[in-house]
Structure formats: C-alpha cells, structure tokens
Design a protein around this motif. Structure first.
Motif, PDB file in Angstrom:
ATOM      1  N   ASP A 211      36.896  49.714  40.892  1.00  0.00           N
ATOM      2  CA  ASP A 211      36.946  50.642  41.876  1.00  0.00           C
ATOM      3  C   ASP A 211      38.621  50.686  42.448  1.00  0.00           C
ATOM      4  O   ASP A 211      38.947  51.772  43.178  1.00  0.00           O
ATOM      5  CB  ASP A 211      35.995  50.414  43.105  1.00  0.00           C
ATOM      6  CG  ASP A 211      34.570  50.856  42.681  1.00  0.00           C
ATOM      7  OD1 ASP A 211      34.526  51.756  42.123  1.00  0.00           O
ATOM      8  OD2 ASP A 211      33.565  50.413  43.194  1.00  0.00           O
ATOM      9  N   SER A 212      39.167  49.586  42.483  1.00  0.00           N
ATOM     10  CA  SER A 212      40.527  49.519  43.118  1.00  0.00           C
ATOM     11  C   SER A 212      41.537  49.294  42.290  1.00  0.00           C
ATOM     12  O   SER A 212      42.598  49.343  42.639  1.00  0.00           O
ATOM     13  CB  SER A 212      40.456  48.142  43.909  1.00  0.00           C
ATOM     14  OG  SER A 212      40.470  47.028  42.981  1.00  0.00           O
TER      15      SER A 212
ATOM     16  N   TRP B 150      40.317  38.092  40.047  1.00  0.00           N
ATOM     17  CA  TRP B 150      38.886  38.312  40.646  1.00  0.00           C
ATOM     18  C   TRP B 150      37.971  37.210  40.181  1.00  0.00           C
ATOM     19  O   TRP B 150      36.971  37.294  40.768  1.00  0.00           O
ATOM     20  CB  TRP B 150      38.599  39.700  39.824  1.00  0.00           C
ATOM     21  CG  TRP B 150      38.887  40.748  40.691  1.00  0.00           C
ATOM     22  CD1 TRP B 150      38.208  41.726  41.547  1.00  0.00           C
ATOM     23  CD2 TRP B 150      40.085  41.701  40.675  1.00  0.00           C
ATOM     24  NE1 TRP B 150      38.823  42.662  41.993  1.00  0.00           N
ATOM     25  CE2 TRP B 150      39.930  42.786  41.446  1.00  0.00           C
ATOM     26  CE3 TRP B 150      41.315  41.257  40.008  1.00  0.00           C
ATOM     27  CZ2 TRP B 150      41.092  43.644  41.888  1.00  0.00           C
ATOM     28  CZ3 TRP B 150      42.348  42.372  40.242  1.00  0.00           C
ATOM     29  CH2 TRP B 150      42.383  43.412  41.112  1.00  0.00           C
ATOM     30  N   PHE B 151      38.538  36.173  39.386  1.00  0.00           N
ATOM     31  CA  PHE B 151      37.560  35.233  39.077  1.00  0.00           C
ATOM     32  C   PHE B 151      38.264  33.925  39.037  1.00  0.00           C
ATOM     33  O   PHE B 151      38.070  32.852  38.269  1.00  0.00           O
ATOM     34  CB  PHE B 151      37.161  35.490  37.741  1.00  0.00           C
ATOM     35  CG  PHE B 151      36.316  36.632  37.505  1.00  0.00           C
ATOM     36  CD1 PHE B 151      34.656  36.778  37.661  1.00  0.00           C
ATOM     37  CD2 PHE B 151      36.764  37.904  36.888  1.00  0.00           C
ATOM     38  CE1 PHE B 151      34.183  37.939  37.837  1.00  0.00           C
ATOM     39  CE2 PHE B 151      36.271  39.049  36.921  1.00  0.00           C
ATOM     40  CZ  PHE B 151      34.715  39.073  37.388  1.00  0.00           C
ATOM     41  N   SER B 152      38.905  33.705  40.445  1.00  0.00           N
ATOM     42  CA  SER B 152      39.321  32.602  40.661  1.00  0.00           C
ATOM     43  C   SER B 152      38.269  31.746  41.554  1.00  0.00           C
ATOM     44  O   SER B 152      36.992  32.213  41.707  1.00  0.00           O
ATOM     45  CB  SER B 152      40.554  32.533  41.765  1.00  0.00           C
ATOM     46  OG  SER B 152      40.172  33.205  43.019  1.00  0.00           O
ATOM     47  N   GLN B 153      38.442  30.298  41.889  1.00  0.00           N
ATOM     48  CA  GLN B 153      37.498  29.688  42.741  1.00  0.00           C
ATOM     49  C   GLN B 153      36.955  30.314  43.906  1.00  0.00           C
ATOM     50  O   GLN B 153      35.974  30.103  44.665  1.00  0.00           O
ATOM     51  CB  GLN B 153      38.125  28.107  42.886  1.00  0.00           C
ATOM     52  CG  GLN B 153      38.199  27.527  41.647  1.00  0.00           C
ATOM     53  CD  GLN B 153      38.524  25.964  42.144  1.00  0.00           C
ATOM     54  OE1 GLN B 153      38.765  25.728  42.963  1.00  0.00           O
ATOM     55  NE2 GLN B 153      38.626  25.273  40.986  1.00  0.00           N
ATOM     56  N   ASP B 154      37.756  31.368  44.539  1.00  0.00           N
ATOM     57  CA  ASP B 154      37.495  31.941  45.605  1.00  0.00           C
ATOM     58  C   ASP B 154      36.165  33.195  45.711  1.00  0.00           C
ATOM     59  O   ASP B 154      35.818  33.858  46.537  1.00  0.00           O
ATOM     60  CB  ASP B 154      38.681  32.777  46.503  1.00  0.00           C
ATOM     61  CG  ASP B 154      39.798  31.552  46.902  1.00  0.00           C
ATOM     62  OD1 ASP B 154      39.301  30.539  47.086  1.00  0.00           O
ATOM     63  OD2 ASP B 154      40.854  31.672  46.616  1.00  0.00           O
ATOM     64  N   MET B 155      36.144  33.512  44.060  1.00  0.00           N
ATOM     65  CA  MET B 155      34.987  34.565  43.845  1.00  0.00           C
ATOM     66  C   MET B 155      34.039  34.659  44.869  1.00  0.00           C
ATOM     67  O   MET B 155      33.453  35.544  45.205  1.00  0.00           O
ATOM     68  CB  MET B 155      34.993  34.864  42.545  1.00  0.00           C
ATOM     69  CG  MET B 155      34.265  36.190  41.945  1.00  0.00           C
ATOM     70  SD  MET B 155      32.533  36.037  42.173  1.00  0.00           S
ATOM     71  CE  MET B 155      32.313  35.285  40.448  1.00  0.00           C
ATOM     72  N   PRO B 156      33.245  33.348  44.627  1.00  0.00           N
ATOM     73  CA  PRO B 156      31.909  33.410  45.463  1.00  0.00           C
ATOM     74  C   PRO B 156      31.979  33.610  46.850  1.00  0.00           C
ATOM     75  O   PRO B 156      30.928  34.071  47.395  1.00  0.00           O
ATOM     76  CB  PRO B 156      31.294  31.964  45.078  1.00  0.00           C
ATOM     77  CG  PRO B 156      32.015  31.651  43.902  1.00  0.00           C
ATOM     78  CD  PRO B 156      33.413  32.170  43.908  1.00  0.00           C
TER      79      PRO B 156
ATOM     80  N   LEU C 101      45.310  51.087  33.753  1.00  0.00           N
ATOM     81  CA  LEU C 101      45.167  49.626  33.683  1.00  0.00           C
ATOM     82  C   LEU C 101      43.993  49.233  33.493  1.00  0.00           C
ATOM     83  O   LEU C 101      43.819  48.413  32.515  1.00  0.00           O
ATOM     84  CB  LEU C 101      45.472  49.204  34.984  1.00  0.00           C
ATOM     85  CG  LEU C 101      46.925  49.441  35.409  1.00  0.00           C
ATOM     86  CD1 LEU C 101      47.352  48.653  36.913  1.00  0.00           C
ATOM     87  CD2 LEU C 101      47.992  48.658  34.354  1.00  0.00           C
ATOM     88  N   VAL C 102      42.676  49.898  33.919  1.00  0.00           N
ATOM     89  CA  VAL C 102      41.349  49.604  33.375  1.00  0.00           C
ATOM     90  C   VAL C 102      41.259  49.820  31.775  1.00  0.00           C
ATOM     91  O   VAL C 102      40.552  49.108  31.104  1.00  0.00           O
ATOM     92  CB  VAL C 102      40.308  50.423  34.130  1.00  0.00           C
ATOM     93  CG1 VAL C 102      38.935  50.057  33.496  1.00  0.00           C
ATOM     94  CG2 VAL C 102      40.341  49.873  35.627  1.00  0.00           C
ATOM     95  N   ALA C 103      41.557  50.790  31.439  1.00  0.00           N
ATOM     96  CA  ALA C 103      41.693  50.935  29.961  1.00  0.00           C
ATOM     97  C   ALA C 103      42.551  49.812  29.062  1.00  0.00           C
ATOM     98  O   ALA C 103      42.078  49.585  28.053  1.00  0.00           O
ATOM     99  CB  ALA C 103      42.313  52.405  29.762  1.00  0.00           C
ATOM    100  N   ARG C 104      43.767  49.568  29.684  1.00  0.00           N
ATOM    101  CA  ARG C 104      44.484  48.529  29.140  1.00  0.00           C
ATOM    102  C   ARG C 104      43.918  47.018  28.977  1.00  0.00           C
ATOM    103  O   ARG C 104      43.674  46.506  28.183  1.00  0.00           O
ATOM    104  CB  ARG C 104      45.886  48.247  30.059  1.00  0.00           C
ATOM    105  CG  ARG C 104      46.670  47.298  29.311  1.00  0.00           C
ATOM    106  CD  ARG C 104      48.089  47.167  30.046  1.00  0.00           C
ATOM    107  NE  ARG C 104      48.704  48.651  30.103  1.00  0.00           N
ATOM    108  CZ  ARG C 104      49.811  48.732  30.982  1.00  0.00           C
ATOM    109  NH1 ARG C 104      50.205  47.946  31.825  1.00  0.00           N
ATOM    110  NH2 ARG C 104      50.357  49.975  30.872  1.00  0.00           N
ATOM    111  N   LEU C 105      43.166  46.882  30.267  1.00  0.00           N
ATOM    112  CA  LEU C 105      42.181  45.672  30.319  1.00  0.00           C
ATOM    113  C   LEU C 105      41.005  45.678  29.022  1.00  0.00           C
ATOM    114  O   LEU C 105      40.825  44.566  28.370  1.00  0.00           O
ATOM    115  CB  LEU C 105      41.566  45.418  31.407  1.00  0.00           C
ATOM    116  CG  LEU C 105      40.471  44.432  31.864  1.00  0.00           C
ATOM    117  CD1 LEU C 105      40.944  43.088  31.476  1.00  0.00           C
ATOM    118  CD2 LEU C 105      39.648  44.493  33.009  1.00  0.00           C
ATOM    119  N   VAL C 106      40.582  46.796  28.905  1.00  0.00           N
ATOM    120  CA  VAL C 106      39.426  47.076  27.944  1.00  0.00           C
ATOM    121  C   VAL C 106      39.962  46.679  26.465  1.00  0.00           C
ATOM    122  O   VAL C 106      39.485  46.008  25.520  1.00  0.00           O
ATOM    123  CB  VAL C 106      38.583  48.575  27.809  1.00  0.00           C
ATOM    124  CG1 VAL C 106      37.800  48.468  26.712  1.00  0.00           C
ATOM    125  CG2 VAL C 106      38.071  48.605  29.130  1.00  0.00           C
TER     126      VAL C 106
END
Length: 224
Positions: A159-160, A138-144, A165-170
């Motif tokens: 959302d996706s 989500w935060f590569s150079q293509d993000m903008p 997995l969101v909890a794991r990221l946190v």
C-alpha cells in the motif's frame, strides 16, 4: 554546517560505496591481492555501473592525498571514514592501495566473472536492493509491535510503496528463488538481507517468499 548532498556525491559518493563494502569485512588488502570486500565491489560495479570505477579511483586518491583539515571537520564538510579496523595513520595508505587496485582493474579490462551468489552482506544488498528494503524495513524484530502478522506487513509494504518498486521486489524474489538454494541457504540469504523473524507458521523461507511474490504480482492498491 554539513555538505549539501550534491557536493557530497561529487566528492565522496563513490568513495562511500567502496568503503561501505568493507563493513563487517576485514580491510586486508595487499599489494598483489585485493580483499574479499574489494573483489565484491569490483564484481558488482563492473556488471552494473562500470563507469563508476574511474570515479571511485579518483575520489579515493583525492581523499588520501588531501585529508580533511580542522576547518572542514568543524564545518562537517568531509567524509568520516567508518571504523574498519585500521588506525588513522593507516587509512591514507589503504585508500591509495584501493585506488591502485581499481586502476589496475580498469586498465587491464578484465571483468570479474559474476558470482553465483553474493559473497558479502554489502554485495547481497547491492544485488537485491529492494528485497533488502522489504525484509529489513518490514520484517525486523519490531514487526510484531507494528503489525498483526506477516500478511499485514506485506499489505502495508504494497500500500505504501510505488508500483515500480513493488514490481522490482517481485523480480528480485524470483531471481533469488531461481538460484536453486536449499532452505538453509535461503534462510541465510534472507537474514543477510535484513529479515530478523521466522517465516509465518507453515512456511519455509522459500515457500513464503514465493507466496509473497505471487500475492504482489496480483496486488492492486486500495485506491485503484
């Protein structure tokens, strides 16, 4: 035709984990000293999947002793060893050496001490798997080109992505922050994990990651 995933994993799955640990690292193993890449693989695997070490030893040795012939290569039913700086004639002996080091590690039963920080890019991603997916995806150079800003990208991830997995990221973000790295080292860690952009204006890498973890901890999907 290429191999089915289950057949690939049975023959080469753990071999691929070992060899992937060498991407960006020198294959400079010696008889009395495993390389930095192999030490990273051993350290992480001992503490997460110790049963996989014997599988790796067997797959490395089997591949070295029975390299793919022309038919398997034509059918695509083989593991293509990535370019790690060794010639084709050196690959077989190198794979046997890796198998010997792993076997010695298993038989000695000496579990490597956890490293305070991952030492290779492979180890960073192996240890912070979901954080690597988040930052690299989500935060590569293509993000903008895809989102209006960091907040929109975070929202899209939330959302996706499955809630587990969101909890794991946190959890992984909080674990990274708990290491007590200074801002320069946090920025390097984020870059190793795939982030190619600066944090949003007004934030350091650490403060932004902390904000992301707080937001995702309270996030509820739109369909809830």
């Amino acid at each position: 035709m290429s191999m089915k995933p289950i057949d690939f994993d049975r023959r080469y799955g753990e071999l691929d984990h070992v060899v992937s640990a060498y991407l960006g690292q020198p294959a400079d193993d010696e008889q009395d000293r495993p390389s930095r890449a192999l030490r990273a693989y051993l350290r992480h695997t001992w503490h997460t999947r110790p049963w996989a070490l014997s599988v790796a030893e067997q797959q490395l040795r089997a591949y070295a002793h029975n390299p793919p012939g022309r038919l398997r290569q034509r059918l695509g039913e083989f593991y293509p060893v990535p370019d790690i700086g060794l010639s084709d004639s050196e690959i077989q002996a190198w794979l046997v050496l890796l198998a010997d080091h792993i076997k010695q590690s298993i038989e000695s039963g000496e579990v490597p001490r956890p490293s305070e920080l991952p030492e290779t890019r492979w180890e960073w991603h192996a240890h912070f798997t979901e954080l690597g997916q988040f930052l690299g995806g989500w935060f590569s150079q293509d993000m903008p080109d895809e989102f209006t800003g960091h907040e929109a990208a975070v929202r899209d991830y939330a959302d996706s992505t499955d809630r587990t997995l969101v909890a794991r990221l946190v959890g992984e973000i909080r674990e990274l922050l708990a290491l007590g790295l200074d801002e320069a080292d946090l920025a390097l860690a984020a870059a190793e994990l795939g982030m190619e952009l600066e944090p949003p204006q007004g934030h350091s890498t650490g403060s932004w990651l902390s904000t992301v973890a707080d937001e995702l901890s309270h996030f509820r999907p739109e369909y809830a």
